[in-house]
Motif scaffolding. Structure first.
Motif, mmCIF file in Angstrom:
data_model
loop_
_atom_site.group_PDB
_atom_site.id
_atom_site.type_symbol
_atom_site.label_atom_id
_atom_site.label_comp_id
_atom_site.label_asym_id
_atom_site.label_seq_id
_atom_site.Cartn_x
_atom_site.Cartn_y
_atom_site.Cartn_z
ATOM 1 N N ASP A 1 0.857 -1.190 0.000
ATOM 2 C CA ASP A 1 0.000 0.000 0.000
ATOM 3 C C ASP A 1 0.891 1.237 0.000
ATOM 4 O O ASP A 1 1.707 1.427 0.911
ATOM 5 C CB ASP A 1 -0.910 -0.005 1.236
ATOM 6 C CG ASP A 1 -1.919 -1.143 1.179
ATOM 7 O OD1 ASP A 1 -2.508 -1.360 0.102
ATOM 8 O OD2 ASP A 1 -2.092 -1.839 2.204
ATOM 9 N N VAL A 2 0.739 2.052 -1.029
ATOM 10 C CA VAL A 2 1.615 3.213 -1.219
ATOM 11 C C VAL A 2 1.075 4.404 -0.412
ATOM 12 O O VAL A 2 -0.014 4.913 -0.694
ATOM 13 C CB VAL A 2 1.732 3.564 -2.716
ATOM 14 C CG1 VAL A 2 2.637 4.767 -2.922
ATOM 15 C CG2 VAL A 2 2.244 2.357 -3.494
ATOM 16 N N LEU A 3 1.841 4.826 0.567
ATOM 17 C CA LEU A 3 1.411 5.870 1.501
ATOM 18 C C LEU A 3 2.228 7.143 1.298
ATOM 19 O O LEU A 3 3.261 7.154 0.610
ATOM 20 C CB LEU A 3 1.577 5.370 2.949
ATOM 21 C CG LEU A 3 0.909 4.022 3.288
ATOM 22 C CD1 LEU A 3 1.212 3.634 4.733
ATOM 23 C CD2 LEU A 3 -0.592 4.085 3.030
ATOM 24 N N GLU A 4 1.733 8.188 1.946
ATOM 25 C CA GLU A 4 2.372 9.511 1.952
ATOM 26 C C GLU A 4 3.898 9.431 2.158
ATOM 27 O O GLU A 4 4.674 10.065 1.442
ATOM 28 C CB GLU A 4 1.744 10.263 3.133
ATOM 29 C CG GLU A 4 2.008 11.727 3.214
ATOM 30 C CD GLU A 4 0.998 12.514 2.401
ATOM 31 O OE1 GLU A 4 -0.035 11.958 1.994
ATOM 32 O OE2 GLU A 4 1.295 13.688 2.156
ATOM 33 N N GLU A 5 4.299 8.601 3.129
ATOM 34 C CA GLU A 5 5.723 8.538 3.485
ATOM 35 C C GLU A 5 6.586 7.817 2.443
ATOM 36 O O GLU A 5 7.794 7.692 2.623
ATOM 37 C CB GLU A 5 5.914 7.903 4.874
ATOM 38 C CG GLU A 5 5.334 6.526 5.052
ATOM 39 C CD GLU A 5 3.933 6.563 5.701
ATOM 40 O OE1 GLU A 5 3.164 7.501 5.404
ATOM 41 O OE2 GLU A 5 3.642 5.642 6.481
ATOM 42 N N HIS A 6 5.944 7.327 1.372
ATOM 43 C CA HIS A 6 6.704 6.637 0.327
ATOM 44 C C HIS A 6 6.942 7.514 -0.904
ATOM 45 O O HIS A 6 7.442 7.042 -1.920
ATOM 46 C CB HIS A 6 5.963 5.349 -0.094
ATOM 47 C CG HIS A 6 5.646 4.449 1.050
ATOM 48 N ND1 HIS A 6 4.453 3.782 1.183
ATOM 49 C CD2 HIS A 6 6.381 4.122 2.145
ATOM 50 C CE1 HIS A 6 4.465 3.074 2.294
ATOM 51 N NE2 HIS A 6 5.621 3.271 2.910
ATOM 52 N N GLN A 7 6.600 8.801 -0.777
ATOM 53 C CA GLN A 7 6.695 9.719 -1.926
ATOM 54 C C GLN A 7 8.128 10.013 -2.342
ATOM 55 O O GLN A 7 9.011 10.133 -1.492
ATOM 56 C CB GLN A 7 6.113 11.082 -1.560
ATOM 57 C CG GLN A 7 4.630 11.177 -1.561
ATOM 58 C CD GLN A 7 4.198 12.589 -1.223
ATOM 59 O OE1 GLN A 7 3.853 13.343 -2.120
ATOM 60 N NE2 GLN A 7 4.229 12.935 0.039
ATOM 61 N N GLY A 8 8.301 10.211 -3.645
ATOM 62 C CA GLY A 8 9.547 10.738 -4.171
ATOM 63 C C GLY A 8 9.270 12.098 -4.799
ATOM 64 O O GLY A 8 9.832 13.119 -4.439
ATOM 65 N N ALA A 9 8.339 12.146 -5.741
ATOM 66 C CA ALA A 9 7.845 13.383 -6.361
ATOM 67 C C ALA A 9 6.460 13.665 -5.756
ATOM 68 O O ALA A 9 5.890 12.781 -5.111
ATOM 69 C CB ALA A 9 7.752 13.189 -7.865
ATOM 70 N N PRO A 10 5.911 14.874 -5.989
ATOM 71 C CA PRO A 10 4.627 15.205 -5.360
ATOM 72 C C PRO A 10 3.539 14.160 -5.657
ATOM 73 O O PRO A 10 3.158 13.972 -6.811
ATOM 74 C CB PRO A 10 4.253 16.566 -5.967
ATOM 75 C CG PRO A 10 5.528 17.126 -6.470
ATOM 76 C CD PRO A 10 6.417 15.985 -6.815
ATOM 77 N N GLY A 11 3.102 13.486 -4.611
ATOM 78 C CA GLY A 11 2.009 12.517 -4.753
ATOM 79 C C GLY A 11 2.379 11.238 -5.483
ATOM 80 O O GLY A 11 1.499 10.446 -5.820
#
Ligand SMILES: CCCCCCCCCCCCCCCC(=O)SCCNC(=O)CCNC(=O)[C@H](O)C(C)(C)COP(=O)(O)OP(=O)(O)OC[C@H]1O[C@@H](n2cnc3c(N)ncnc32)[C@H](O)[C@@H]1OP(=O)(O)O
Length: 186
Positions: free
Chosen positions: A60-70
């Motif tokens: 599950d891809v969450l906020e804390e896994h971001q590299g670029a915006p969103g």
């Protein structure tokens, strides 16, 4: 160095001690930041595939896994793939480490989405375990967001005893003497 398995490589045989199809696999180490249930982990969860050799994983891809915006960071996707491929080999053999991991990033992955990963052992040659996998967006047969191929090399417990941090090894039950012996062995 190549990670193409030789054409005459042996087909993978399922480890009779591996969990049966459909069963959830256990984390290979509870402190793992890929599949362990600890702060900072991607919490990748895996199940044995219908054929008893492949593995299906959920990330599950969450906020804390971001590299670029969103959007998901590519290194996080590599971590998830490394973990999933590293779970697939446990269907065949017990301990191995990643020697090489090649990843293709095919589609941006939005925060809030779920990735479904399919991975399998393609071939075994001595200590070499050739593994591959894909990450699908949203569902098991969803768009392919990334693919990976890896070479894992079988290692014995001494690999971890020799190189791991002593306090972590002791927490797993290894005695100081055993750790010291592994570190001084030739
Ligand atoms: C109390 C104890 C608790 C224990 C608890 C257990 C916990 C169980 C945790 C499991 C963990 C999994 C977790 C997820 C996956 C990781 O994240 S694993 C972590 C990341 N990986 C690593 O740290 C590995 C670091 N690298 C190494 O330690 C060593 O390089 C390796 C991989 C063990 C290989 O070293 P080696 O055994 O000396 O092997 P070497 O002779 O160099 O190579 C053997 C053959 O492989 C080939 N090869 C080696 N590297 C490569 C490469 N990169 N590309 C192509 N070919 C290669 C060589 O060319 C050679 O080929 P041949 O000449 O035989 O044809």
């Amino acid at each position: 160095m190549s990670i193409e398995p030789p054409a005459d490589a042996a087909a993978p045989q399922r480890n009779p001690k591996a969990p049966p199809p459909g069963e959830r696999t256990t984390s290979h180490y509870e402190g793992c930041r890929g599949c362990g249930d600890v702060p900072g982990s991607l919490r990748v969860r895996s199940w044995v595939g219908d054929d008893g050799v492949s593995v299906i994983s959920r990330f599950d891809v969450l906020e804390e896994h971001q590299g670029a915006p969103g959007l998901l960071h590519g290194g996080m996707l590599m971590t998830a793939l490394d973990d999933a491929l590293g779970t697939a080999y446990t269907q065949v053999t017990r301990s191995a480490v990643t020697a090489r991991l090649e990843t293709d990033f095919r589609r941006p992955v939005p925060v809030g989405s779920t990735l479904w990963l399919r991975s399998r052992v393609d071939a075994l040659v001595g200590r070499k375990i050739y593994v591959s996998g894909e990450a699908h967006l949203g569902e098991l047969d969803g768009e392919v967001a990334g693919t990976a191929r890896a070479l894992f090399l079988e290692v014995g417990v001494e690999h971890f005893l020799r190189h791991g941090r002593p306090e972590d090894l002791e927490a797993l039950g290894a005695s100081r003497e055993v750790i010291e012996a592994a570190r001084t062995a030739r």
